[in-house]
Design an enzyme around this catalytic site. Structure first.
Site, short mmCIF file in Angstrom:
data_model
loop_
_atom_site.label_atom_id
_atom_site.label_comp_id
_atom_site.label_asym_id
_atom_site.label_seq_id
_atom_site.Cartn_x
_atom_site.Cartn_y
_atom_site.Cartn_z
N TYR A 149 -1.52 8.01 4.19
CA TYR A 149 -1.94 7.36 5.43
C TYR A 149 -3.34 6.78 5.26
O TYR A 149 -4.14 7.27 4.45
CB TYR A 149 -1.84 8.28 6.65
N CYS A 150 -3.62 5.71 5.99
CA CYS A 150 -4.88 4.96 5.90
C CYS A 150 -5.23 4.66 4.44
O CYS A 150 -6.31 5.01 3.96
CB CYS A 150 -6.02 5.72 6.58
N PRO A 151 -4.30 4.00 3.71
CA PRO A 151 -4.55 3.74 2.29
C PRO A 151 -5.68 2.73 2.08
O PRO A 151 -5.89 1.84 2.89
CB PRO A 151 -3.21 3.19 1.79
#
Length: 287
Positions: A149-151
């Protein structure tokens, strides 16, 4: 020749604001207001370089793009139903999970005459984390971890599993480099939560912006990766020890009177931004 990122960490003195043990009454709106305040204070020369450590209990921080999800309200309700507070930060990026086992660190630097290159700020935080974890002998990579997540290009990982993400915010000649470190708990469980948020918020619809296809197995905590039970307190000690080695002086601090006035303005701005999400939430941040 010494790397520019290490030079950035070698400040004459580091001001320390430790908010890692304030508990569940300390809310994320307050943190983002603090960092904007400190950016202004450091950028104007009112304050030296500052390291702020912070922890928030059961909080999901959404990015600006997450607001544009076609069924965002349903996704947010799912998170609230699972006991999480939800806020939208005042910068880019996507959804992240914060809880009592996630340590957040902000390094706030003055933006020098030539300016701090974006990558230099990221590299400084990466170098600091490598120093903090050097005793474990693991290679810490900075590269995008697909499926997390939130790469981003400065995802920090060990053996291909992400345990931290770095972001930056610039306000009035100050630069805040921020990181969340998943110290304990289950990285997969946090990722499962965000995966379900996006599933409910998208409902299979095509969108102009490409949201991450989350694979929970790509994420882990430091305790899991290092096979060592680490706590936020352990990481705080490592942070302070390394900043002391990099500086002539570190000293604890709270906001000055002038900073407090700025902070209250910034907090009101954050609360206003999140008013819609807070409408059915009887609690709110304390000024």
């Amino acid at each position: 020749m010494e790397e520019l990122s290490i030079k950035l960490l070698k400040q004459p003195k580091w001001r320390i604001i430790d908010q890692s043990s304030l508990g569940p009454i300390f809310e994320a709106e307050q943190s983002f207001a603090y960092d904007d305040t400190l950016c202004e204070a450091v950028g104007s020369g009112m304050s030296p370089a500052t390291a702020r450590a912070w922890v928030h209990h059961k909080t999901i921080v959404l990015g600006i793009q997450d607001e544009r999800l076609p069924h965002c309200e349903e996704g947010v309700q799912f998170l609230k139903d699972n006991g999480y507070r939800v806020i939208i930060r005042n910068s880019g990026g996507l959804a992240v999970v914060l809880d009592e086992n996630v340590l957040n660190i902000s390094l706030i630097f003055p933006d020098a005459e030539k300016g701090i290159d974006i990558n230099r700020g990221y590299d400084a935080m990466w170098d600091l984390v490598k120093k903090m974890l050097s005793e474990y002998g693991e290679e810490i990579e900075a590269r995008e971890i697909q499926g997390s997540y939130c790469p981003g290009s400065y995802d920090l990982s060990i053996r291909g599993k992400k345990f931290a993400g770095i972001s930056q915010r610039r306000v009035r000649n100050g630069v805040a480099v921020q990181i969340y470190l998943c110290v304990g708990g289950s990285g997969e469980e946090r990722a499962e939560l965000i995966k379900e948020f996006y599933s409910r918020s998208l409902k299979g619809e095509e969108t102009r912006y490409k949201y991450p296809a989350i694979k929970p197995e790509t994420m882990a905590s430091l305790s899991e990766l290092l096979n060592t039970e680490l706590t936020v307190s352990d990481m705080m000690l490592k942070l302070l020890t390394n900043l002391k080695e990099l500086s002539d002086r570190i000293f604890p601090s709270s906001l000055s009177v002038g900073e407090q006035i700025l902070y209250e303005k910034n907090l009101l701005r954050m609360m206003d931004r999140n008013k819609k999400l807070k409408m059915d939430d009887p609690t709110g941040p304390v000024i």
